[in-house]
Design a protein around this motif. Sequence first.
Motif, PDB file in Angstrom:
ATOM      1  N   ASP A   1      -7.583  -4.797  -3.561  1.00 44.36           N
ATOM      2  CA  ASP A   1      -8.458  -3.743  -3.047  1.00 44.36           C
ATOM      3  C   ASP A   1      -7.710  -2.427  -2.814  1.00 44.36           C
ATOM      4  OD1 ASP A   1     -10.751  -5.274  -3.110  1.00 44.36           O
ATOM      5  OD2 ASP A   1     -10.590  -5.933  -1.026  1.00 44.36           O
TER       6      ASP A   1
ATOM      7  N   ASN B   1     -10.011  -4.725 -13.572  1.00 39.69           N
ATOM      8  CA  ASN B   1      -8.693  -4.210 -13.961  1.00 39.69           C
ATOM      9  C   ASN B   1      -7.618  -5.284 -13.925  1.00 39.69           C
ATOM     10  OD1 ASN B   1      -8.965  -4.320 -11.129  1.00 39.69           O
ATOM     11  ND2 ASN B   1      -7.331  -2.824 -10.816  1.00 39.69           N
TER      12      ASN B   1
ATOM     13  N   LYS C   1       1.084   3.986  -3.050  1.00 39.55           N
ATOM     14  CA  LYS C   1       0.741   5.383  -2.766  1.00 39.55           C
ATOM     15  C   LYS C   1       1.894   6.318  -3.095  1.00 39.55           C
ATOM     16  CE  LYS C   1      -0.979   8.384   0.942  1.00 39.55           C
ATOM     17  NZ  LYS C   1      -1.395   8.441   2.380  1.00 39.55           N
TER      18      LYS C   1
ATOM     19  N   LYS D   1       2.739   5.759  -7.278  1.00 41.46           N
ATOM     20  CA  LYS D   1       1.595   5.930  -8.183  1.00 41.46           C
ATOM     21  C   LYS D   1       1.789   5.206  -9.526  1.00 41.46           C
ATOM     22  CE  LYS D   1       0.307  10.440  -6.240  1.00 41.46           C
ATOM     23  NZ  LYS D   1       1.296  10.375  -5.125  1.00 41.46           N
TER      24      LYS D   1
ATOM     25  N   LYS E   1       1.314   3.269 -13.024  1.00 37.60           N
ATOM     26  CA  LYS E   1       0.283   3.259 -14.059  1.00 37.60           C
ATOM     27  C   LYS E   1      -0.187   1.831 -14.336  1.00 37.60           C
ATOM     28  CE  LYS E   1       2.344   7.327 -16.235  1.00 37.60           C
ATOM     29  NZ  LYS E   1       3.060   7.843 -17.433  1.00 37.60           N
TER      30      LYS E   1
ATOM     31  N   LYS F   1       0.821  -1.202   0.000  1.00 37.44           N
ATOM     32  CA  LYS F   1       0.000   0.000   0.000  1.00 37.44           C
ATOM     33  C   LYS F   1       0.860   1.259   0.000  1.00 37.44           C
ATOM     34  CE  LYS F   1      -3.948   2.151   2.329  1.00 37.44           C
ATOM     35  NZ  LYS F   1      -4.949   2.003   3.431  1.00 37.44           N
TER      36      LYS F   1
ATOM     37  N   TYR G   1     -12.756  -8.299 -10.401  1.00 38.51           N
ATOM     38  CA  TYR G   1     -11.804  -7.193 -10.540  1.00 38.51           C
ATOM     39  C   TYR G   1     -11.562  -6.957 -12.031  1.00 38.51           C
ATOM     40  CZ  TYR G   1     -10.931  -7.811  -5.550  1.00 38.51           C
ATOM     41  OH  TYR G   1     -11.072  -7.901  -4.189  1.00 38.51           O
TER      42      TYR G   1
ATOM     43  N   VAL H   1      -5.382  -1.301  -4.822  1.00 41.56           N
ATOM     44  CA  VAL H   1      -4.970  -0.777  -6.131  1.00 41.56           C
ATOM     45  C   VAL H   1      -6.118   0.057  -6.714  1.00 41.56           C
ATOM     46  CG1 VAL H   1      -4.231  -1.373  -8.463  1.00 41.56           C
ATOM     47  CG2 VAL H   1      -3.526  -2.797  -6.533  1.00 41.56           C
ATOM     48  N   PRO H   2      -5.837   1.286  -7.133  1.00 37.73           N
ATOM     49  CA  PRO H   2      -6.880   2.087  -7.788  1.00 37.73           C
ATOM     50  C   PRO H   2      -7.509   1.317  -8.954  1.00 37.73           C
ATOM     51  CG  PRO H   2      -4.966   3.443  -7.326  1.00 37.73           C
ATOM     52  CD  PRO H   2      -4.564   2.035  -7.019  1.00 37.73           C
ATOM     53  N   LYS H   3      -8.817   1.444  -9.106  1.00 35.17           N
ATOM     54  CA  LYS H   3      -9.549   0.640 -10.089  1.00 35.17           C
ATOM     55  C   LYS H   3      -9.156   0.933 -11.534  1.00 35.17           C
ATOM     56  CE  LYS H   3     -11.639  -1.267  -6.711  1.00 35.17           C
ATOM     57  NZ  LYS H   3     -11.123  -2.593  -6.259  1.00 35.17           N
ATOM     58  N   ASP H   4      -8.553   2.099 -11.764  1.00 38.23           N
ATOM     59  CA  ASP H   4      -8.150   2.432 -13.129  1.00 38.23           C
ATOM     60  C   ASP H   4      -6.719   1.996 -13.448  1.00 38.23           C
ATOM     61  OD1 ASP H   4      -7.031   4.253 -11.376  1.00 38.23           O
ATOM     62  OD2 ASP H   4      -7.165   5.953 -12.759  1.00 38.23           O
ATOM     63  N   VAL H   5      -6.078   1.309 -12.493  1.00 34.97           N
ATOM     64  CA  VAL H   5      -4.710   0.828 -12.702  1.00 34.97           C
ATOM     65  C   VAL H   5      -4.751  -0.655 -13.085  1.00 34.97           C
ATOM     66  CG1 VAL H   5      -2.486   0.351 -11.595  1.00 34.97           C
ATOM     67  CG2 VAL H   5      -3.704   2.490 -11.093  1.00 34.97           C
TER      68      VAL H   5
END
Length: 314
Positions: free
Chosen positions: A207, A267, A89, A92, A94, A85, A265, A209-213
């Motif tokens: 959970d 992504n 953070k 960041k 991609k 995590k 998931y 990980v950002p959903k757009d990654v």
Amino acid sequence: MTLCLFEMCYRYNVIDFYRAQSQGLNTKKDLEDRNVDLMVFGDSFSATSKEINYVDMLRKNETDFSILNFSVPGFGIRQINTFAKKKIKKHKPKAILYQVYVGNDLIDVNHLWNLKEFSFARNLYWEASDYFLSLGYLNQRLSVLNVKKEIRLPGMLKKEFDGDLYDTRTKRFLKNDTYYLDNTLLLNGDFKKRYLSWLIHMESFLDIVPKDVPVYILWIPHQAQVNDYYYANIKKLGAMFQNKAAIQQQDYPLFSKAKKDLSTYKNVKHLNPLTFFRDKDTLNSRLYFVNDPHINLTGNIILSTYLQNVISFN
């Protein structure tokens, strides 16, 4: 009391316990990147020496693509969750690559133990390390200082199969349970519970990980799945199998079940190089060490090629 306090520090990543490992796999410039293109988490398959590591091969081939490698030998999903995590953070990413090794990842979640074959002390350590993750870290650090630590180089260099030189850890697993690999790949017996525990920890990872990654889960096959040459060698070590065809199929039960259970998931993409490895592994060009479960230099080259074909490096 001291162990409990140390365990809390380890679990909550109060300090960076693997800073030296990260510095060894990445340059200072890499570690200063606050918007990395790809972040890699894995075990010894992804943390091998620079220059022969598929991650570094990707770096060389994709010079405009930044990669951070936070892999550690002997790691599993529970250990990765202690620091993932903060890394995500901070940098960041991609995209994320999470490397699974089917040969022991379920055992990392819940260790094998056998009082008939191993000492009480070893069984106690295995059992305790399921509850105190920091014990694995301490054991790893102490092994560096142990002058009698296992030397794997002779077995890795030898071109012919030699059971005496084969990886000690694998032989220990087989001595503990001759069906451990078969049960892992087919999810038989108590390995069903190990899988469910692994799944919970994997979901915890996803959970955060950002959903757009995009997350690529890379499933490294055991060499016995690749072809009958490795299969015969592992059987010589004492491994027992119920259904060779089932473990060698592309959608073997462990992979198929995980792909289904993690399908919520959107992504996540599962990468299974088993067929690709099978096509590339030949008599004159082996992808795995003959006396070690890891992929060799050729295997790393083939794996990097596979990843370049399935991951978008734009």
